[in-house]
Design an enzyme around this catalytic site. Sequence first.
Site, PDB file in Angstrom:
ATOM      1  N   ASN A   1       0.889  -1.166   0.000  1.00 21.55           N
ATOM      2  CA  ASN A   1       0.000   0.000   0.000  1.00 21.55           C
ATOM      3  C   ASN A   1       0.920   1.208   0.000  1.00 21.55           C
ATOM      4  OD1 ASN A   1      -1.784   2.057   0.465  1.00 21.55           O
ATOM      5  ND2 ASN A   1      -2.654   1.195   2.339  1.00 21.55           N
TER       6      ASN A   1
ATOM      7  N   ARG B   1      -2.595  -2.152  -3.390  1.00 23.86           N
ATOM      8  CA  ARG B   1      -3.797  -1.336  -3.238  1.00 23.86           C
ATOM      9  C   ARG B   1      -3.708  -0.228  -4.287  1.00 23.86           C
ATOM     10  NH1 ARG B   1      -5.182   3.261   1.186  1.00 23.86           N
ATOM     11  NH2 ARG B   1      -7.325   3.592   0.537  1.00 23.86           N
TER      12      ARG B   1
ATOM     13  N   HIS C   1     -12.573   3.210  -0.225  1.00 21.68           N
ATOM     14  CA  HIS C   1     -12.437   2.335   0.955  1.00 21.68           C
ATOM     15  C   HIS C   1     -13.083   0.967   0.722  1.00 21.68           C
ATOM     16  CE1 HIS C   1     -12.056   6.230   3.503  1.00 21.68           C
ATOM     17  NE2 HIS C   1     -10.866   5.682   3.359  1.00 21.68           N
TER      18      HIS C   1
ATOM     19  N   ARG D   1      -9.402  16.656   4.855  1.00 18.01           N
ATOM     20  CA  ARG D   1     -10.269  16.889   3.675  1.00 18.01           C
ATOM     21  C   ARG D   1     -11.633  17.397   4.116  1.00 18.01           C
ATOM     22  NH1 ARG D   1      -9.591  11.043   1.169  1.00 18.01           N
ATOM     23  NH2 ARG D   1      -7.934  10.701   2.689  1.00 18.01           N
TER      24      ARG D   1
ATOM     25  N   GLU E   1      -7.400  -4.359   5.173  1.00 18.79           N
ATOM     26  CA  GLU E   1      -7.393  -4.279   3.706  1.00 18.79           C
ATOM     27  C   GLU E   1      -6.325  -5.185   3.098  1.00 18.79           C
ATOM     28  OE1 GLU E   1      -7.333  -0.771   5.321  1.00 18.79           O
ATOM     29  OE2 GLU E   1      -8.480   0.398   3.855  1.00 18.79           O
TER      30      GLU E   1
END
Length: 392
Positions: A10, A90, A178, A238, A375
């Site tokens: 990742n 990822r 996600h 964000r 993940e």
Amino acid sequence: MSEARLLVLNAGSSSIKFAVYGMAAESPAWHGQAEGLGGRKPQLLIHDGNGGTPEVRKLQDGSHEQALRCLLEWLDQTVGHQSLRAVGHRVVHGGIRHAEPVHLDSELLDELDDLSGLAPLHQPHNLSAARHLMKLRPELPQIACFDTAFHRSQPWVAQQFALPAEWQERGVLRYGFHGLSYEFIAGELQRIDPALAEGRAVVAHLGNGASLCGIKGGLSQATSMGFTALDGLPMGQRCGALDPGVVLYLIQQQGLSVEAVQDLLYHRSGLLGMSGVSHDMRELLASDEPAAARAVAVFCYRAAREIASLAAALGGLDGLVFTAGIGENCPPVRKAIVDHLDWLGFSLDEDANASNAARIHCADSRPVYVLATDEQAVIARHTRELMATIQD
Ligand code: ADP
């Protein structure tokens, strides 16, 4: 012959997280990260599965390429050059075409590069790691697993913006992100609450990046992020959902450049912007500043509103799941969100919530779970499955 291994990566702007799996193993034999990339003290940290002190290797120039070279050297020394059979990445954005993991080649990397503007914090770094590896180990199969893929099951109506059709045809749609985390949680729900897994659940992935997903029967029905990972909930830095008129106002009336607006929305907004204290929920919860408490209140209020919106998309709500850094570790945030949702039949057991237990609801509440996401495990499984089809 040594045991076959998979590497899961990742890659981000200043770190590359990794995990090394056996071909049949559920959990990694090693994991860690190259951190501080682009900074003054870049290093590779390697943890084995025993939870001891990590091995630390200094990185000389802090480039992503050198970090990957160092990781491969360590792997060669530790498991042997021939053991590594594939790398699973990822990749944040797969666009409209990719609902499944894919075998990467340089043509596909070019196609995925075109989506970099839609995920500027992640996509360029995800892809450059794959490009470096292609150069360093051209024979090694590399598999991309997309954060958008899980949401390709959303009904068409959930994917629309109210823009002229030509823009939809050009791919301006609500994609959602996600997805690797939501896929993992959907699998966990099968295990711990099969009835809820078949029913209508909202999963709250609350980390530095934060989003929600309405899942029915294991499939994404609607999600809070959209075309980019800016939409939906306020995040660490964000802004989340914003009247697009604000962007026009900032450019036309306030004279901000496009770059300045991008920097504002991606790096200087969210919890950091609202509080002026920190992007980090732990620091906000520990702070005495009124602005820190207000930022947390906005975060929880927006999360509850979006959960209720997803309940409408699902046609009702049977259960809630909290996951990721904030979702797994911040009782006051879970409490504030669930307090907004008591009219939907949710309430928390205070002790269970305070101890981050897996089941945190009261006896007379619909279920609320706290589940750790993984993940990397999803990427490892997809990589393994795709490798099996390539080798057949
Ligand atoms: P990402 O993967 O999106 O960078 P994470 O899932 O690691 O983010 O979540 C980071 C957020 O989780 C931060 O706001 C941090 O404060 C919060 N967090 C992580 N661990 C804890 C903890 N043990 N207690 C409280 N908050 C935590």
